[in-house]
Design a protein around this motif. Sequence first.
Motif, PDB file in Angstrom:
ATOM      1  N   ILE A   1      41.246   0.454 -17.981  1.00 53.86           N
ATOM      2  CA  ILE A   1      40.349   0.419 -19.077  1.00 53.86           C
ATOM      3  C   ILE A   1      39.052   0.047 -18.669  1.00 53.86           C
ATOM      4  N   ILE A   2      37.940   0.737 -18.533  1.00 49.07           N
ATOM      5  CA  ILE A   2      36.752   0.445 -17.946  1.00 49.07           C
ATOM      6  C   ILE A   2      35.939  -0.518 -19.089  1.00 49.07           C
ATOM      7  N   VAL A   3      35.713  -0.174 -20.193  1.00 43.59           N
ATOM      8  CA  VAL A   3      34.984  -0.870 -21.362  1.00 43.59           C
ATOM      9  C   VAL A   3      35.603  -0.483 -22.838  1.00 43.59           C
ATOM     10  N   MET A   4      35.470  -1.602 -23.255  1.00 42.37           N
ATOM     11  CA  MET A   4      35.815  -1.469 -24.957  1.00 42.37           C
ATOM     12  C   MET A   4      34.830  -1.803 -25.970  1.00 42.37           C
ATOM     13  N   GLY A   5      34.599  -1.487 -26.864  1.00 40.78           N
ATOM     14  CA  GLY A   5      33.582  -1.812 -27.716  1.00 40.78           C
ATOM     15  C   GLY A   5      33.995  -1.462 -29.142  1.00 40.78           C
ATOM     16  N   TRP A   6      32.886  -1.852 -30.132  1.00 38.95           N
ATOM     17  CA  TRP A   6      32.982  -1.674 -31.556  1.00 38.95           C
ATOM     18  C   TRP A   6      31.871  -0.768 -31.926  1.00 38.95           C
ATOM     19  N   TYR A   7      31.799   0.195 -32.885  1.00 36.97           N
ATOM     20  CA  TYR A   7      30.814   0.925 -33.569  1.00 36.97           C
ATOM     21  C   TYR A   7      31.151   0.525 -35.155  1.00 36.97           C
ATOM     22  N   ARG A   8      30.227   0.872 -36.039  1.00 34.66           N
ATOM     23  CA  ARG A   8      30.330   0.800 -37.162  1.00 34.66           C
ATOM     24  C   ARG A   8      29.610   2.091 -38.058  1.00 34.66           C
ATOM     25  N   GLN A   9      29.842   2.615 -39.013  1.00 31.81           N
ATOM     26  CA  GLN A   9      29.441   3.516 -39.788  1.00 31.81           C
ATOM     27  C   GLN A   9      29.536   3.192 -41.395  1.00 31.81           C
ATOM     28  N   ALA A  10      28.171   2.987 -41.794  1.00 33.07           N
ATOM     29  CA  ALA A  10      28.075   2.889 -43.133  1.00 33.07           C
ATOM     30  C   ALA A  10      27.706   4.256 -44.002  1.00 33.07           C
ATOM     31  N   PRO A  11      28.050   4.044 -45.153  1.00 30.42           N
ATOM     32  CA  PRO A  11      28.075   5.253 -46.062  1.00 30.42           C
ATOM     33  C   PRO A  11      26.557   6.068 -45.780  1.00 30.42           C
ATOM     34  N   GLY A  12      26.518   7.232 -45.444  1.00 33.44           N
ATOM     35  CA  GLY A  12      25.084   7.743 -45.448  1.00 33.44           C
ATOM     36  C   GLY A  12      24.336   7.644 -44.021  1.00 33.44           C
ATOM     37  N   LYS A  13      24.879   6.828 -43.185  1.00 32.33           N
ATOM     38  CA  LYS A  13      24.010   6.334 -41.913  1.00 32.33           C
ATOM     39  C   LYS A  13      25.102   6.862 -40.763  1.00 32.33           C
ATOM     40  N   GLN A  14      24.206   6.943 -39.617  1.00 34.01           N
ATOM     41  CA  GLN A  14      24.981   7.322 -38.328  1.00 34.01           C
ATOM     42  C   GLN A  14      25.886   6.189 -37.730  1.00 34.01           C
ATOM     43  N   ARG A  15      26.727   6.557 -37.037  1.00 37.31           N
ATOM     44  CA  ARG A  15      27.496   5.639 -36.344  1.00 37.31           C
ATOM     45  C   ARG A  15      26.483   4.711 -35.153  1.00 37.31           C
ATOM     46  N   GLU A  16      26.862   3.573 -35.621  1.00 34.54           N
ATOM     47  CA  GLU A  16      26.087   2.708 -34.443  1.00 34.54           C
ATOM     48  C   GLU A  16      26.897   1.845 -33.677  1.00 34.54           C
ATOM     49  N   LEU A  17      25.998   1.331 -32.488  1.00 26.55           N
ATOM     50  CA  LEU A  17      26.697   0.495 -31.884  1.00 26.55           C
ATOM     51  C   LEU A  17      26.928  -0.802 -32.413  1.00 26.55           C
TER      52      LEU A  17
END
Length: 120
Positions: A33-49
Motif C-alpha cells: 500500500i503506497i498511499v492512503m487518504g480521505w476525500y469527501r463529497q458534499a451534496p452538489g459539490k465535487q469530491r475533494e481531497l
Amino acid sequence: QVQLVESGGGLVQPGGSLRLSCVASVSGFSFSIIVMGWYRQAPGKQRELVASTGSTNYADSVKGRFTISRDNAKNTVYLQMSSLKPEDTAVYYCNADIQNTATMRTFRYWGQGTQVTVSS
C-alpha cells in the motif's frame, strides 16, 4: 481482490469530534500500500481531497482540525476530526494506492463512503 471498508461516520454537533477508520483487505496477490487518504463529497459539490498520507497533505479547510494517521500492520488509515463544522458535512471516502508487487502496477481503490453530518 481489494476491498476498502470505512466506519465511524455519523451525526455530531458542531464543535464535536469523530474518528473515521478505513481497513484495506487484499487477497489474491502480493501487495504494497503506497498511499492512503480521505476525500469527501458534499451534496452538489465535487469530491475533494481532505487528507493524504505520504507527504501528509491536508485541505486548507481542515488544517489544524483533522489528523490523518496510518497503521501499516493493520492496513488501516484513520481520520481524527475535531472542532467539526456544518460545512464538514459530506460523504467521506477512503482511498488507497495499492501496488501489485509481482507486476509493479499500481491502482487506486475506493471505499463505499461513510456519511458525516454536523448539525445541532
